[in-house]
Scaffold this motif. Structure first.
Motif, PDB file in Angstrom:
ATOM      1  N   ARG A 149       0.807  -1.223   0.000  1.00  0.00           N
ATOM      2  CA  ARG A 149       0.000   0.000   0.000  1.00  0.00           C
ATOM      3  C   ARG A 149       0.840   1.273   0.000  1.00  0.00           C
ATOM      4  O   ARG A 149       0.489   2.264   0.639  1.00  0.00           O
ATOM      5  CB  ARG A 149      -0.978   0.003   1.176  1.00  0.00           C
ATOM      6  CG  ARG A 149      -1.963  -1.137   1.071  1.00  0.00           C
ATOM      7  CD  ARG A 149      -2.939  -1.133   2.195  1.00  0.00           C
ATOM      8  NE  ARG A 149      -3.862  -2.251   2.041  1.00  0.00           N
ATOM      9  CZ  ARG A 149      -5.182  -2.130   2.069  1.00  0.00           C
ATOM     10  NH1 ARG A 149      -5.731  -0.952   2.243  1.00  0.00           N
ATOM     11  NH2 ARG A 149      -5.942  -3.181   1.938  1.00  0.00           N
ATOM     12  N   HIS A 183       2.093   4.560  -1.764  1.00  0.00           N
ATOM     13  CA  HIS A 183       1.433   5.447  -2.722  1.00  0.00           C
ATOM     14  C   HIS A 183       2.436   6.011  -3.717  1.00  0.00           C
ATOM     15  O   HIS A 183       3.536   6.392  -3.337  1.00  0.00           O
ATOM     16  CB  HIS A 183       0.744   6.596  -1.993  1.00  0.00           C
ATOM     17  CG  HIS A 183      -0.415   6.129  -1.169  1.00  0.00           C
ATOM     18  ND1 HIS A 183      -1.684   6.006  -1.670  1.00  0.00           N
ATOM     19  CD2 HIS A 183      -0.477   5.716   0.111  1.00  0.00           C
ATOM     20  CE1 HIS A 183      -2.483   5.539  -0.739  1.00  0.00           C
ATOM     21  NE2 HIS A 183      -1.776   5.355   0.355  1.00  0.00           N
ATOM     22  N   TYR A 184       2.036   6.033  -4.978  1.00  0.00           N
ATOM     23  CA  TYR A 184       2.829   6.713  -5.998  1.00  0.00           C
ATOM     24  C   TYR A 184       1.877   7.254  -7.050  1.00  0.00           C
ATOM     25  O   TYR A 184       0.728   6.794  -7.162  1.00  0.00           O
ATOM     26  CB  TYR A 184       3.915   5.804  -6.592  1.00  0.00           C
ATOM     27  CG  TYR A 184       3.446   4.512  -7.221  1.00  0.00           C
ATOM     28  CD1 TYR A 184       3.063   4.454  -8.556  1.00  0.00           C
ATOM     29  CD2 TYR A 184       3.393   3.345  -6.473  1.00  0.00           C
ATOM     30  CE1 TYR A 184       2.642   3.263  -9.132  1.00  0.00           C
ATOM     31  CE2 TYR A 184       2.974   2.140  -7.033  1.00  0.00           C
ATOM     32  CZ  TYR A 184       2.601   2.109  -8.366  1.00  0.00           C
ATOM     33  OH  TYR A 184       2.181   0.943  -8.923  1.00  0.00           O
ATOM     34  N   ASN A 233       8.159   9.045  -8.334  1.00  0.00           N
ATOM     35  CA  ASN A 233       7.913  10.402  -7.829  1.00  0.00           C
ATOM     36  C   ASN A 233       8.886  11.402  -8.452  1.00  0.00           C
ATOM     37  O   ASN A 233       8.475  12.474  -8.901  1.00  0.00           O
ATOM     38  CB  ASN A 233       8.055  10.444  -6.307  1.00  0.00           C
ATOM     39  CG  ASN A 233       6.780  10.005  -5.627  1.00  0.00           C
ATOM     40  OD1 ASN A 233       5.681  10.331  -6.061  1.00  0.00           O
ATOM     41  ND2 ASN A 233       6.907   9.221  -4.572  1.00  0.00           N
TER      42      ASN A 233
END
Ligand code: FES
Length: 146
Positions: free
Chosen positions: A29, A31-32, A122
């Protein structure tokens, strides 16, 4: 996503290391940004520079080729070394085409490096947001079709 430019990044990820890391990022889990379109290949050595040019011609603003860490981690012995040689040369061709160096990355991401995957995405998304869309897509398209 708002008013800022959202780049599309095509990722060619080797099945054994990088794709597993992307999978791990999902199951962990992490996030990106949703800007990536991941294509699983069996080995980074399978990725032909033509695939990268076609990705740019078809709408990608950036491309990542991701594989197992060289020299020893490739599951096909030396596919990553071949990719390293091939794409080191290919970067010079991209430069001649006027494609900024930030738009192409060769990354070594092992199956346990989900955090590295997130960092790479990112970083590239932020760089490409600043650059905006690929400017010479038409020229790349002509080259692909030649
Ligand atoms: Fe991952 Fe060759 S199997 S780079």
């Amino acid at each position: 996503m708002g008013d800022r430019y959202e780049p599309i990044i095509v990722v060619f990820a080797c099945n054994w290391c990088s794709y597993a890391a992307i999978d791990l990022a999902g199951t962990s889990r992490l996030h990106y940004p949703p800007n990536v379109r991941v294509i699983k290949v069996m080995c980074s050595g399978r990725v032909d520079p033509q695939f990268v040019l076609e990705a740019f011609a078809d709408g990608a603003d950036g491309v990542i080729v991701a594989g197992c860490h060289p020299p020893a981690d490739c599951h096909y012995q030396n596919g990553n070394i071949k990719a390293l040689r091939r794409f080191t040369l290919f970067k010079r061709i991209l430069a001649r085409l006027g494609i900024e160096k930030e738009r192409f990355r060769l990354e070594w991401i092992s199956a346990s490096e989900a955090k590295k995957w997130v960092e790479v995405v990112n970083e590239m998304v932020n760089e490409l947001r600043k650059l905006g869309p690929l400017k010479n897509r038409v020229e790349v398209r002509r080259l692909v079709e030649a």
